[in-house]
Design an enzyme around this catalytic site. Structure first.
Site, PDB file in Angstrom:
ATOM      1  CB  SER A 360      -0.931  -0.001   1.214  1.00  0.00           C
ATOM      2  OG  SER A 360      -1.769   1.127   1.221  1.00  0.00           O
ATOM      3  CB  ALA A 363       0.203   1.455  -4.266  1.00  0.00           C
ATOM      4  CG  HIS A 364      -0.829   5.468  -0.714  1.00  0.00           C
ATOM      5  ND1 HIS A 364      -1.230   4.172  -0.482  1.00  0.00           N
ATOM      6  CD2 HIS A 364      -1.913   6.239  -0.446  1.00  0.00           C
ATOM      7  CE1 HIS A 364      -2.499   4.167  -0.094  1.00  0.00           C
ATOM      8  NE2 HIS A 364      -2.941   5.408  -0.073  1.00  0.00           N
ATOM      9  CD  GLU A 365       6.595   8.315  -1.888  1.00  0.00           C
ATOM     10  OE1 GLU A 365       6.875   9.360  -2.516  1.00  0.00           O
ATOM     11  OE2 GLU A 365       6.127   8.307  -0.740  1.00  0.00           O
ATOM     12  CG  LEU A 368       2.273  11.150  -3.427  1.00  0.00           C
ATOM     13  CD1 LEU A 368       2.816  11.301  -2.011  1.00  0.00           C
ATOM     14  CD2 LEU A 368       1.387  12.338  -3.772  1.00  0.00           C
TER      15      LEU A 368
END
Length: 471
Positions: A360, A363-365, A368
């Site tokens: 998770s 994926a978030h990084e 960005l």
């Protein structure tokens, strides 16, 4: 190990897996017709509705303040509209990338039909079964790579503006997660032939439904309330404007010139970071409301999707484990069903939980990194390192001291968002304003070396209690 030992071990793993599945399913019911928590609170509590009105009034007051400031200083009005236009620049290219991902994702259904025909052949000739399984897995991985490859390559080749690139990357991950869900549900059906495949109409419905979990049927409402749809879409537009306004009013004055001078005082950096705390947490709350409430409820209403429990009351919790489960049930449910539950019987709960956090946070990084055009793993550290550490630390203490740890969690939200809204803009504007260098890299932060952070000349610490000693 003997054959009986291997068989007993497999049986034990299966039993443990079933136990974990049953325990996890007790916490999360199947889909049902229910409203979002904030919808219930806004309809039933005048106190919550008053807080909603307060946020609206804050926006109106900030707009009035900016209008007066712009008129007095420059004789013109600029209340964030230029930021919206710049943030969604080159939107046509973004739509083309989204359309490509949609086309590739839609091609999954005819490929699924073909695979079911091949599966029917393998039922007549069992010797081909392993080859057919390998073919299916390989084909699915190739399709997933096709969904991701073009957007990643295009964003790396020529960067989109921030708003457009966020939309493209989030949609890319959404399509990939949808395909994983329907492939895991329908792949075994192609081989066994016991359950019919979904119709193309249902496949299309799932691809746009506000869920990442595939089911053959979803609870549906009887009619579309278009007034509710329009209201939620207006909320989405207002929050986009709100966040762009916060960016222009509170972030750009501190960081837009970062890197134009060779040196910057450390005190200015610290002041800027603290100044970003309040706009950062307001943006955090607005982003949550925009995506997980207004946007998903609008799509639910248009598609008559009955289950609107996209989140739970995360704001009252005192344990980080509950916060991560309640904050975004849409993504959490997918992570639970497609990563945690398959791994937990074999790797244990602790390792499976760590893998979920790792996937998770990566994926978030990536969202960005592809959106900003540089890799700066601040969110990765906050979410994937500090967040993981806080889960066991608040597991017991959060139960014993709920009020104190709820306060500490909110303190963490304030500080964490202030850091995010400082470090990413610093790096963003440093890459724009600093002169090019041979050491420039996608992975090495430029704001660490340009500009040079120095102490204020002739700065000394003054004892704030000296006045009392003098008296």
């Amino acid at each position: 190990m003997t054959e009986n030992g291997v068989r007993n071990r497999r049986k034990k793993v299966k039993q443990n897996g079933e136990a974990i599945h049953e325990e996890e399913k007790k916490e999360y019911e199947e889909f049902a017709i229910r409203e979002s928590p904030l919808t219930v609170l806004l309809d039933s509590s005048l106190h919550i509705r008053a807080i909603y009105h307060i946020f609206v009034v804050i926006l109106l007051v900030l707009i009035c303040d900016t209008v007066i400031f712009d008129l007095v200083e420059s004789g013109k009005i600029n209340i964030g509209l230029s930021v919206i236009a710049d943030g969604f620049g080159d939107i046509r290219r973004g739509i083309k990338l989204w359309a490509y991902d949609l086309f590739v994702s839609m091609s999954f259904y005819p490929l699924l039909i073909v695979y079911s025909w091949i599966g029917a052949i393998s039922r007549k000739y069992p010797v081909l079964r392993s080859t057919v399984v390998t073919l299916g897995v390989g084909g699915f991985l190739a399709l997933e790579m096709a969904v991701a490859a073009v957007p990643v390559f295009e964003l790396g080749r020529k960067h989109l503006e921030l708003g457009s690139s966020v939309a493209v990357t989030c949609e890319m991950f959404r399509f990939m997660m949808k395909l994983v869900a329907i492939a895991s549900a329908c792949g075994p059906r192609c081989l066994n032939g016991n359950t019919p495949l979904p119709t193309f109409k249902h496949f299309i419905y799932f691809m746009f439904a506000p869920t990442l979990l595939y089911r053959d049927q979803y609870p549906r409402t009887k009619k579309i309330r278009w007034g509710v749809v329009v209201f939620h879409l207006l909320e989405v537009a207002a929050i986009i404007f709100y966040n762009c306004f916060l960016w222009e009013r509170f972030i750009m004055p501190y960081w837009s010139d970062y890197g134009k001078e060779k040196t910057v005082e450390a005190g200015m950096v610290v002041r800027g970071m603290f100044a970003c705390v309040l706009p950062g947490v307001i943006s955090f709350l607005c982003g949550f409301y925009c995506m997980l409430h207004a946007w998903l409820n609008a799509w639910s209403e248009m598609l008559k999707f009955g289950d609107r429990l996209f989140y739970e009351e995360w704001w009252t919790t005192s344990r980080f484990s509950l916060y991560y489960r309640r904050w975004n049930r849409v993504v959490h449910s997918w992570l639970r069903d497609h990563i945690y539950l398959p791994l937990a019987p074999y790797s244990g709960r602790a390792l499976a939980t760590f893998i979920v956090f790792f996937v998770s946070s990566i994926a978030h990084e990536l969202v960005l990194a592809l959106s900003f055009g540089f890799f700066y793993p601040v969110l990765l550290v906050e979410f994937g390192v500090l967040g993981v550490i806080m889960v066991p630390l608040t597991a017991t203490a959060g139960r014993r001291f709920p009020n104190a740890f709820n306060l500490l969690m909110w303190l963490g939200f304030f500080i964490g968002n202030g850091i995010l809204w400082s470090l990413y803009p610093m790096e963003f504007f440093a890459r724009r304003n600093c002169p090019p260098s041979e050491n420039d890299s996608f992975f090495i932060p430029k704001s660490w070396t340009c500009p040079e952070v120095i102490l204020k000349p002739n700065w000394t610490f003054q004892n704030p209690l000296r006045i009392f000693y003098a008296n």
